[in-house]
Design an enzyme around this catalytic site. Structure first.
Site, PDB file in Angstrom:
ATOM      1  N   ARG A   1      -7.623   3.504  13.676  1.00  0.00           N
ATOM      2  CA  ARG A   1      -6.689   4.611  13.921  1.00  0.00           C
ATOM      3  C   ARG A   1      -6.050   4.560  15.299  1.00  0.00           C
ATOM      4  O   ARG A   1      -4.900   4.985  15.471  1.00  0.00           O
ATOM      5  CB  ARG A   1      -7.408   5.951  13.751  1.00  0.00           C
TER       6      ARG A   1
ATOM      7  N   TYR B   1       2.531   2.147  15.433  1.00  0.00           N
ATOM      8  CA  TYR B   1       3.234   2.355  14.163  1.00  0.00           C
ATOM      9  C   TYR B   1       4.693   2.796  14.272  1.00  0.00           C
ATOM     10  O   TYR B   1       5.454   2.649  13.314  1.00  0.00           O
ATOM     11  CB  TYR B   1       2.454   3.317  13.270  1.00  0.00           C
TER      12      TYR B   1
ATOM     13  N   GLN C   1      -3.451   1.808  15.185  1.00  0.00           N
ATOM     14  CA  GLN C   1      -2.376   2.306  14.309  1.00  0.00           C
ATOM     15  C   GLN C   1      -1.501   3.343  15.021  1.00  0.00           C
ATOM     16  O   GLN C   1      -0.269   3.278  14.963  1.00  0.00           O
ATOM     17  CB  GLN C   1      -3.005   2.928  13.047  1.00  0.00           C
TER      18      GLN C   1
ATOM     19  N   GLU D   1      -9.191  12.330   8.216  1.00  0.00           N
ATOM     20  CA  GLU D   1      -8.993  13.626   7.590  1.00  0.00           C
ATOM     21  C   GLU D   1     -10.283  14.455   7.653  1.00  0.00           C
ATOM     22  O   GLU D   1     -10.248  15.634   7.998  1.00  0.00           O
ATOM     23  CB  GLU D   1      -8.612  13.335   6.134  1.00  0.00           C
TER      24      GLU D   1
ATOM     25  N   LYS E   1      -4.126  -2.198  10.292  1.00  0.00           N
ATOM     26  CA  LYS E   1      -4.491  -2.258   8.873  1.00  0.00           C
ATOM     27  C   LYS E   1      -4.780  -3.686   8.406  1.00  0.00           C
ATOM     28  O   LYS E   1      -5.562  -3.887   7.486  1.00  0.00           O
ATOM     29  CB  LYS E   1      -3.319  -1.741   8.018  1.00  0.00           C
TER      30      LYS E   1
ATOM     31  N   ASP F   1      -8.937   0.465   2.207  1.00  0.00           N
ATOM     32  CA  ASP F   1      -7.938   0.060   3.197  1.00  0.00           C
ATOM     33  C   ASP F   1      -8.494   0.385   4.585  1.00  0.00           C
ATOM     34  O   ASP F   1      -8.174   1.412   5.182  1.00  0.00           O
ATOM     35  CB  ASP F   1      -6.634   0.827   2.913  1.00  0.00           C
TER      36      ASP F   1
ATOM     37  N   HIS G   1      -3.846  14.283   0.740  1.00  0.00           N
ATOM     38  CA  HIS G   1      -4.048  13.421   1.917  1.00  0.00           C
ATOM     39  C   HIS G   1      -2.845  13.519   2.856  1.00  0.00           C
ATOM     40  O   HIS G   1      -3.011  13.668   4.074  1.00  0.00           O
ATOM     41  CB  HIS G   1      -4.259  11.969   1.479  1.00  0.00           C
TER      42      HIS G   1
ATOM     43  N   THR H   1      -8.874  -5.781   4.044  1.00  0.00           N
ATOM     44  CA  THR H   1      -8.811  -4.837   2.924  1.00  0.00           C
ATOM     45  C   THR H   1      -9.851  -5.306   1.911  1.00  0.00           C
ATOM     46  O   THR H   1      -9.880  -6.489   1.570  1.00  0.00           O
ATOM     47  CB  THR H   1      -7.417  -4.842   2.262  1.00  0.00           C
TER      48      THR H   1
ATOM     49  N   GLU I   1      -9.282   4.289  -1.876  1.00  0.00           N
ATOM     50  CA  GLU I   1      -8.093   4.087  -2.711  1.00  0.00           C
ATOM     51  C   GLU I   1      -8.473   3.365  -3.999  1.00  0.00           C
ATOM     52  O   GLU I   1      -9.579   2.861  -4.144  1.00  0.00           O
ATOM     53  CB  GLU I   1      -7.054   3.211  -1.974  1.00  0.00           C
TER      54      GLU I   1
ATOM     55  N   GLU J   1     -10.351   3.936   4.003  1.00  0.00           N
ATOM     56  CA  GLU J   1      -9.483   4.756   3.152  1.00  0.00           C
ATOM     57  C   GLU J   1      -9.881   4.511   1.711  1.00  0.00           C
ATOM     58  O   GLU J   1      -9.876   3.369   1.239  1.00  0.00           O
ATOM     59  CB  GLU J   1      -7.996   4.426   3.388  1.00  0.00           C
TER      60      GLU J   1
ATOM     61  N   ASP K   1       0.837  -1.200   0.000  1.00  0.00           N
ATOM     62  CA  ASP K   1       0.000   0.000   0.000  1.00  0.00           C
ATOM     63  C   ASP K   1       0.869   1.247   0.000  1.00  0.00           C
ATOM     64  O   ASP K   1       1.745   1.409   0.851  1.00  0.00           O
ATOM     65  CB  ASP K   1      -0.927  -0.012   1.220  1.00  0.00           C
TER      66      ASP K   1
ATOM     67  N   THR L   1      -4.625   6.556   0.140  1.00  0.00           N
ATOM     68  CA  THR L   1      -5.859   7.345   0.209  1.00  0.00           C
ATOM     69  C   THR L   1      -5.845   8.444  -0.841  1.00  0.00           C
ATOM     70  O   THR L   1      -4.845   9.153  -0.992  1.00  0.00           O
ATOM     71  CB  THR L   1      -5.987   7.984   1.604  1.00  0.00           C
TER      72      THR L   1
ATOM     73  N   ARG M   1       1.510  16.997  12.840  1.00  0.00           N
ATOM     74  CA  ARG M   1       2.702  17.847  12.754  1.00  0.00           C
ATOM     75  C   ARG M   1       2.324  19.146  12.036  1.00  0.00           C
ATOM     76  O   ARG M   1       2.674  19.331  10.859  1.00  0.00           O
ATOM     77  CB  ARG M   1       3.817  17.136  11.959  1.00  0.00           C
TER      78      ARG M   1
HETATM   79 CA    CA Z   1      -3.831   3.176   2.943  1.00  0.00          CA
END
Ligand code: CA
Length: 444
Positions: A245, A252, A248, A381, A261, A241, A142, A265, A209, A207, A135, A367, A151
């Protein structure tokens, strides 16, 4: 790449093929696999109008004579892998042959007609045996929007504009549209807590995609030059996907996504071939003028025609909406043509270290989001990680997905002078988490 199969004036004798707004006119001809009875082996097929044509039976009955013996043999298998491995020439010959069998006035309509099934009567299964799934993360909108949440001063990492970022996904948990999504358990750390808990995810997300299937692979140790990347791509589907969250976010660092994840899928079952997408090719965003990529990611004509204009959309229907007969509401629309990296650059980059791609491997585009409100390809998002819940027509709110929610993704291509084509649907409903025996172990 444009030939008689793309002629917008072509019509078909198959019911529903000429309906305005339909996904599967004769200019599309996406490939897949179906079963009528789950106890039987899948047959390969092509979508046309409201029907699917059984390609195995078509090959056995001589309707596809003229294809090579290898191609005819490959079309009698339960997955597309062998046919994918034969490369573009066989795929193009099949497309031309199907276009001539299914168009209005075709000489062998009567024989072909007996091999059609109504799409409502068949169950679509995965079109290929997917050995590996990777992926990517290639939408600059995105990456900027999601990056800003965590950030604000430095949303985009410096590598984003230099290479198509990716991680290795899990192939065994890829399912075809319609398969439900069981809310996964995982280790997560709730906001304000020091210690993690093991619990069902509270931040289940989708997500939006696209997926790309590899046609012919490359030998281990032999990179795919960017100029040759197209020869290795078979076609595309829609991909969801599913993401947890909270799992994750905790797991991660430093190695990337894992259990947040890999629980599921979903893909749409039809593969829209590279040939069907040919009329919708376009220049990469920002070209001319964009700083050139490193040479191994560039090829003749790739800046001018490497991108593909595919409009994608995601909609939601909650349990309450279903009960009240309220149709799904759109959450976002975005354009794959705006993706920073093209699918061909993803292929070239993936193989640039000599890693071997194999027929039936699946690449997710990452995404797909646009710059504006209403173009966010995931809830993280759209709701700003839950801070700005969305309101639904029932009066319900959603920060993340609730049990019973169904996510429906679709995709279409349109351009003046050509017949618009669609990808079908990628659909999945959220089921409640099941009892997890491990959750109670060690508890007092
Ligand atoms: Ca993805």
């Amino acid at each position: 790449m444009i030939n008689e199969t793309h002629d917008a004036a072509l019509t078909s004798w198959v019911p529903g093929a000429d309906r305005a707004g339909g996904d599967f006119p004769i200019q599309n001809l996406p490939l897949g696999a179906f079963v009528v009875d789950a106890r039987n082996e899948a047959h390969l097929c092509v979508a046309i109008g409201d029907c699917t044509l059984d390609l195995r039976r078509a090959a056995e009955r001589g309707l596809l004579d003229g294809l090579t013996p290898n191609a005819l043999d490959a079309l009698c298998k339960p997955t597309l892998n062998e046919f994918m491995a034969l490369g573009a020439a066989s795929r193009k010959e099949l497309r031309l042959m199907l276009s001539r069998l299914l168009r209005t006035g075709a000489a062998r309509q009567h024989e072909t007609q007996s091999l059609l099934h109504a799409r409502t009567e068949v169950q679509m299964v995965l079109p290929a045996s997917i050995g590996d799934y990777t992926d990517f993360y290639t939408s600059i909108h995105h990456a900027s929007n999601a990056g800003k949440l965590f950030r604000p001063d430095n949303p985009l990492y410096p590598n984003f504009t230099q290479l198509p970022v990716a991680y290795h996904g899990r192939a065994s948990s890829i399912v075809a549209s319609g398969h439900p999504t069981r809310r996964p358990w995982g280790q997560l750390r709730r906001s304000g807590d020091t210690n993690p808990v093991f619990a069902p995810t509270g931040k289940l997300d989708f997500e939006l995609e696209l997926g790309a299937f590899i046609g012919t692979g490359n030998a281990l140790g032999e990179p795919i030059p960017a100029t040759a990347a197209e020869e290795h791509m078979f076609g595309m589907c829609i991909l969801n996907d599913w993401s947890a969250r909270d799992i994750q976010a905790w797991e991660y660092q430093p190695l990337g996504p894992f259990l947040g994840k890999s629980f599921l899928t979903s893909i749409s079952p039809w593969i829209v071939t590279l040939e069907a997408l040919a009329p919708f090719r376009t220049s990469i965003p920002g070209w001319p003028g964009r700083a050139p990529a490193l040479p191994y990611l560039r090829g003749d004509g790739m800046d001018e025609s490497g991108a593909i204009m595919i409009e994608v959309e995601v909609a939601i229907q909650t349990e309450l909406m279903r009960q009240r007969g309220i149709t799904p509401v759109s959450l976002a629309r975005a354009s794959f043509g705006e993706q920073y990296w093209t699918i061909f650059q993803m292929i070239a980059h993936h193989a640039s270290n000599g890693c071997n791609l194999r027929s039936g491997d699946l690449l997710g585009t990452g995404t797909i989001s646009g710059q504006d409100a209403g173009q966010e390809g995931c809830l993280l998002e759209k709701t700003m990680n839950g801070a700005r819940p969305i309101a639904l027509p029932t009066g319900e709110n959603r920060s993340f997905l609730a049990d019973g929610d169904e996510i429906i993704m679709s995709a279409r291509c349109a351009r003046d002078g050509y017949a618009p084509i669609g990808f079908g649907e990628c659909r999945g409903r959220v089921l409640p988490s099941i009892h997890h025996a491990g959750a109670a172990a060690g508890a007092d």
